[in-house]
Design a protein around this motif. Structure first.
Motif, PDB file in Angstrom:
ATOM      1  N   SER A 154      20.915 -17.921  58.150  1.00  0.00           N
ATOM      2  CA  SER A 154      19.992 -18.291  59.234  1.00  0.00           C
ATOM      3  C   SER A 154      20.621 -17.832  60.546  1.00  0.00           C
ATOM      4  N   LEU A 155      20.043 -16.775  61.101  1.00  0.00           N
ATOM      5  CA  LEU A 155      20.580 -16.189  62.328  1.00  0.00           C
ATOM      6  C   LEU A 155      19.894 -16.854  63.516  1.00  0.00           C
ATOM      7  N   MET A 156      20.698 -17.502  64.356  1.00  0.00           N
ATOM      8  CA  MET A 156      20.118 -18.323  65.416  1.00  0.00           C
ATOM      9  C   MET A 156      20.251 -17.647  66.779  1.00  0.00           C
ATOM     10  N   ALA A 157      19.151 -17.643  67.505  1.00  0.00           N
ATOM     11  CA  ALA A 157      19.117 -16.965  68.806  1.00  0.00           C
ATOM     12  C   ALA A 157      18.925 -17.968  69.936  1.00  0.00           C
ATOM     13  N   PHE A 166      28.672 -20.833  60.604  1.00  0.00           N
ATOM     14  CA  PHE A 166      29.810 -19.909  60.506  1.00  0.00           C
ATOM     15  C   PHE A 166      29.844 -19.235  61.883  1.00  0.00           C
ATOM     16  N   LYS A 167      30.658 -19.791  62.779  1.00  0.00           N
ATOM     17  CA  LYS A 167      30.577 -19.453  64.189  1.00  0.00           C
ATOM     18  C   LYS A 167      31.368 -18.217  64.584  1.00  0.00           C
ATOM     19  N   GLY A 177      16.801 -15.417  54.071  1.00  0.00           N
ATOM     20  CA  GLY A 177      17.069 -16.397  55.120  1.00  0.00           C
ATOM     21  C   GLY A 177      16.109 -16.253  56.269  1.00  0.00           C
ATOM     22  N   PHE A 178      16.604 -16.534  57.460  1.00  0.00           N
ATOM     23  CA  PHE A 178      15.725 -16.616  58.618  1.00  0.00           C
ATOM     24  C   PHE A 178      16.388 -15.995  59.832  1.00  0.00           C
ATOM     25  N   ILE A 230      23.759 -20.494  55.292  1.00  0.00           N
ATOM     26  CA  ILE A 230      24.780 -20.341  56.342  1.00  0.00           C
ATOM     27  C   ILE A 230      24.102 -20.010  57.672  1.00  0.00           C
ATOM     28  N   ARG A 231      24.489 -20.781  58.703  1.00  0.00           N
ATOM     29  CA  ARG A 231      23.928 -20.538  60.035  1.00  0.00           C
ATOM     30  C   ARG A 231      24.921 -19.788  60.907  1.00  0.00           C
TER      31      ARG A 231
END
Ligand code: SF4
Length: 252
Positions: free
Chosen positions: A193-196, A114-115, A233-234, A163-164
């Motif tokens: 999932s929060l991506m860094a 989900f950008k 989530g993460f 959801i990322r």
């Protein structure tokens, strides 16, 4: 091995990457395959053989990465052969609801991006101004099909939606908006999932994308996620923002 812990586990996720993504994100870290056509052609039978080979390797799931343009082949394959491990649909989120309906019963886990929450940001970076609305409706359909994450006794995900969201530099308002859309439209125990891992590839035309995210951006977005009550989530560590986490596509 670089997916979330409940997808990669000890044995790894059986990823199959499809070339030619439906989006054209200017910061794409897999641009070698997303924006060109490499790899080898598959039909439904050869796809089944690939799936069986991964299963024989002991993977926790079959992970179809950027599969959207290939759904007709994938549907045919999964109707002929349903693997013994869960099938993951790892998608940009830019999907039509009617297309997703054709996948019902064949996909166990949806792992959508989900950008964007902002139409102008989606247009600027991915040439898809309607992305926020399209992705939200798509993820609602995914949730309707498979619901909240379910896990087995080894904490591996067996079913559900996760959801990322990739945090982009200089765009924390966009991230806040995505998290608000998630909080407003799904139960608070949805997995996020929060991506860094963002790093510039040198192909960005917008200068604000020319650096990694800062510690401050990272902390603000991850705190906001908790503030909204999204506690499942993460959150990826900042150290993941490194080229070493991108597969070497020369191996194809
Ligand atoms: S959706 Fe993902 S794979 Fe597709 S172009 Fe964007 S970043 Fe690349």
């Amino acid at each position: 091995m670089w997916e979330e812990p409940n997808i990669s586990g000890k044995n790894g996720s059986g990823t199959i990457f499809f070339s030619g993504c439906v989006l054209r994100c200017e910061y794409c870290q897999n641009h070698v395959i997303s924006k060109s056509y490499c790899g080898k052609p598959v039909d439904s039978d050869s796809l089944i053989e690939l799936i069986k080979a991964l299963e024989a390797d002991g993977v926790h799931n079959i992970n179809l990465v950027s599969p959207t343009p290939y759904y007709p082949i994938i549907i045919k394959a999964l109707e002929k052969y349903k693997p013994s491990v869960p099938v993951v649909c790892n998608t940009s989120g830019y999907e039509r609801v009617e297309t997703l309906k054709a996948l019902e019963g064949l996909i166990d886990i949806y792992l959508p991006d989900f950008k964007y929450s902002q139409n102008d940001t989606a247009e600027k970076y991915s040439f898809a101004p309607d992305y926020p609305q399209v992705a939200l409706e798509a993820i609602k359909e995914m949730y309707r099909q498979v619901g909240l994450p379910q896990h087995n006794e080894n904490a591996m995900m067996t079913r559900g939606v996760m959801i990322r969201h990739l945090i982009l530099p200089n765009n924390i308002d966009n991230s806040y908006g995505v998290l608000e859309l998630i909080a407003d439209n799904f139960p608070s125990d949805i997995y996020v999932s929060l991506m860094a891992q963002y790093f510039p590839t040198g192909k960005e035309t917008h200068s604000e994308l020319g650096r990694k995210i800062t510690q401050e951006e990272y902390e603000k977005v991850s705190s906001y996620m908790l503030l909204l009550g999204l506690e499942n989530g993460f959150v990826q560590e900042l150290e993941a923002a490194d080229k070493g986490y991108v597969p070497d596509w020369n191996m194809l």
